[in-house]
Design an enzyme around this catalytic site. Structure first.
Site, PDB file in Angstrom:
ATOM      1  N   GLU A 203       0.870  -1.018  -0.058  1.00 32.37           N
ATOM      2  CA  GLU A 203       0.086  -0.131   0.008  1.00 32.37           C
ATOM      3  C   GLU A 203       0.777   1.156   0.087  1.00 32.37           C
ATOM      4  O   GLU A 203       1.034   2.061   0.851  1.00 32.37           O
ATOM      5  CB  GLU A 203      -0.916  -0.040   1.078  1.00 32.37           C
ATOM      6  CG  GLU A 203      -1.905  -1.140   1.121  1.00 32.37           C
ATOM      7  CD  GLU A 203      -3.058  -1.166   2.180  1.00 32.37           C
ATOM      8  OE1 GLU A 203      -2.889  -0.490   3.196  1.00 32.37           O
ATOM      9  OE2 GLU A 203      -3.985  -1.554   1.984  1.00 32.37           O
ATOM     10  N   GLU A 391      -5.640  -8.275  -1.172  1.00 32.01           N
ATOM     11  CA  GLU A 391      -6.303  -7.902  -0.049  1.00 32.01           C
ATOM     12  C   GLU A 391      -7.938  -7.446  -0.258  1.00 32.01           C
ATOM     13  O   GLU A 391      -8.111  -6.596  -1.082  1.00 32.01           O
ATOM     14  CB  GLU A 391      -5.695  -6.711   0.951  1.00 32.01           C
ATOM     15  CG  GLU A 391      -4.295  -7.150   1.445  1.00 32.01           C
ATOM     16  CD  GLU A 391      -3.906  -6.138   2.392  1.00 32.01           C
ATOM     17  OE1 GLU A 391      -4.831  -5.248   3.173  1.00 32.01           O
ATOM     18  OE2 GLU A 391      -2.639  -5.826   2.549  1.00 32.01           O
TER      19      GLU A 391
HETATM   20  C1  BGP Z   1      -4.350  -2.889   5.014  1.00 31.66           C
HETATM   21  C2  BGP Z   1      -3.150  -3.567   5.310  1.00 31.66           C
HETATM   22  C3  BGP Z   1      -2.897  -4.791   6.036  1.00 31.66           C
HETATM   23  C4  BGP Z   1      -4.256  -4.838   6.781  1.00 31.66           C
HETATM   24  C5  BGP Z   1      -5.757  -4.656   6.323  1.00 31.66           C
HETATM   25  C6  BGP Z   1      -6.895  -4.333   7.064  1.00 31.66           C
HETATM   26  O1  BGP Z   1      -4.403  -1.527   4.910  1.00 31.66           O
HETATM   27  O2  BGP Z   1      -2.362  -3.709   4.259  1.00 31.66           O
HETATM   28  O3  BGP Z   1      -2.075  -4.724   6.668  1.00 31.66           O
HETATM   29  O4  BGP Z   1      -4.104  -4.852   8.262  1.00 31.66           O
HETATM   30  O5  BGP Z   1      -5.299  -3.157   5.668  1.00 31.66           O
HETATM   31  O6  BGP Z   1      -6.764  -3.439   8.208  1.00 31.66           O
HETATM   32  P1  BGP Z   1      -6.871  -3.492   9.504  1.00 31.66           P
HETATM   33  O7  BGP Z   1      -6.053  -4.708  10.214  1.00 31.66           O
HETATM   34  O8  BGP Z   1      -6.553  -2.094  10.151  1.00 31.66           O
HETATM   35  O9  BGP Z   1      -8.267  -4.005   9.825  1.00 31.66           O
END
Ligand code: BGP
Length: 494
Positions: A203, A391
């Protein structure tokens, strides 16, 4: 409905949220290791120490701008009496055999994981790589091979070695280009034959919002963030160059945090606002995947008086060695308006207003069934390079029943709609989609809040927000559902 035979179904994780063993076998500390936990309403904090006076303290992490992130003269540090979720996380380090076996049982074709940079180069600027760190990932990749699971490796997922922040100010220094190049080329060489797909920076556009996590920055000025991103673009291009010249079969992708932006009203002013929001995301892929700085970004730099420390060679590299494919995260959409609206969506990452047509989870994230189709179309047709959803998923406070089952029908429903949306992108729109890795396939720590209760996995891990629990693994209902989806190549989503 039919997905291509070679479609890479799987799941995704990141070392700082999953691996634990934060000081084992010579690993150094990284930025995420200095972050406490938080919640939906309370920000995670970075803890620090003044090396001269010994004074200690902490500063909230989220959405800072300006220069006042941490006080002058202090360094991020681990303090006694604080709780840091990354230190044990859900302990993949000691459970990798069991976890990869669970992934194999679901039929994973691919497993996205990040390599902990400070496990390989503990201080970031070391002369030699740490052999114990290299050995750990050798074992992980061998285990994947046993089950024909293709690793997809993120080289930097919010894991800048803290030494680089303390000594050089993180990615705002051009020195990080060389340190990263050394790290990346070391691992690409070392794992040649075991790893075919890499992503350089997770990201990369989160540099705009959380530059400490994304770039190890403690200077949050627009100038520093612009330089940090520029240095990462150049580093990425150098890695692509090295790989193309030495390992033509290995592919290097970009990773972008993407969400479609909707307008709340049909007022043209809302449409313009949505366009600007999209530009704030897409300029990152215009540079890293498209190979050029878009004029709209350069105009903004001009307006803000931002001047990059750059060289003509940087732009040659960016142009000639853009990413081979564009991967992205997408959890939902955001909705914007220029009008006064009472109801702020309040998501801890999203910025916008509540969209009455989409549901949100308890953290305010919109769970939008159309988002993958929209994202695939926007990104694929902008560059005509393959895309990869690395993701997607839904954070939920799952309940482990007395008999160790978890009935996560909300997750199945979310994934069903999202996979349908992805199917439309492939079969109706002709998008070249390489694969799908559901985020947090085995429960892990939340990046934005540091919580355990915000779970994404197909597998429940017994661990709570205070660090209690056995770390035992339990299959959720969605585990069996996803197994069937993979088995039937997405035909059976019931
Ligand atoms: C993205 C990241 C991840 C992950 C995901 C979910 O932004 O790349 O590392 O964690 O989001 O977010 P969160 O864990 O804050 O729910």
């Amino acid at each position: 409905m039919s997905f291509p035979k070679e479609f890479l179904w799987g799941g995704a994780t990141a070392a700082n949220q999953y691996e634990g063993a934060y000081l084992e076998d010579g690993k150094g500390i990284n930025t995420s290791d200095t972050l406490t936990n938080g919640s939906h309403t309370v920000a995670r904090r970075v803890t620090w120490k003044n090396p001269k006076t010994g004074e200690t303290g902490s500063s909230p992490m989220m959405f800072f701008s300006g220069k006042d992130f941490i006080p002058e003269g202090v360094e991020p540090a681990i303090l006694e009496g604080e709780y840091y979720p990354s230190h044990t996380a859900t302990d993949f380090y000691h459970h990798y055999k069991e976890d990869i076996a669970l992934m194999a049982e679901m039929g994973f074709k691919t497993f996205r994981l990040s390599m902990n940079w400070a496990r390989i180069f503990p201080n970031g600027d070391d002369e030699e790589a740490n052999p114990a760190g290299l050995k750990f990932y050798d074992e992980v990749f061998d285990e994947c091979k046993k089950y024909n699971i293709e690793p997809l490796v993120t080289l930097s997922h919010y894991e800048t070695p803290i030494g680089l922040t303390i000594k050089y100010g993180g990615w705002k220094s051009r020195k990080c280009i060389d340190f990263f190049e050394k790290y990346a080329t070391t691992v690409i060489k070392h794992y040649a034959g075991k790893v075919k797909y890499y992503l350089t920076f997770n990201e990369i556009n989160i540099m705009s919002f959380m530059p400490y996590m994304a770039g190890g920055l403690v200077d949050f000025s627009d100038q520093a963030k612009a330089q940090g991103a520029h240095n990462q673009f150049v580093a990425s291009a150098k890695v692509v160059k090295f790989t193309h010249e030495n390992y033509p079969d290995i592919k290097i992708g970009q990773m972008l945090a993407y969400q479609p932006t909707y307008t709340f009203t049909c007022d043209p002013a809302d449409q313009v606002l949505a366009l600007e929001r999209q530009q704030q995301i897409l300029w990152y892929s215009d540079v890293q995947t498209g190979g050029y700085y878009p004029a709209y970004k350069l105009k903004e730099y001009e307006r803000k008086g931002i001047k990059l420390d750059d060289t003509p060679e940087d732009y040659e590299l960016i142009k000639n060695y853009s990413a081979d494919f564009l991967s992205f995260s997408c959890y939902g959409s955001s909705t914007v308006t220029t009008h006064e609206v009472k109801d702020d969506a309040g998501g801890n990452f999203s910025m916008g207003v509540t969209n009455p047509y989409v549901k949100t989870n308890a953290w305010g994230w919109a769970t939008d069934p159309a988002c993958l189709r929209l994202a695939c179309n926007t990104l694929y047709y902008r560059y005509n390079k393959p895309v990869w959803i690395v993701e997607n998923g839904i954070g939920w406070s799952d309940k482990l029943e007395a008999d160790h089952t978890v009935h996560d029908d909300y997750r199945i429903e979310y994934l069903r709609q999202n996979i349908q949306s992805m199917d439309d992108a492939i079969n109706k729109d002709g998008v070249d989609l390489m694969g799908y890795t559901m985020w947090g396939c085995i429960d892990l720590v939340s990046a934005s809040t540091g919580e355990m209760r915000k779970r994404y996995g197909f597998v429940y891990v017994d661990r709570d927000d205070e660090g209690n629990g056995t770390l035992n693994r339990y299959r959720k209902d969605s585990f069996y559902w996803y197994k069937k989806v993979i088995e039937t190549q997405g035909e059976d989503l019931a």
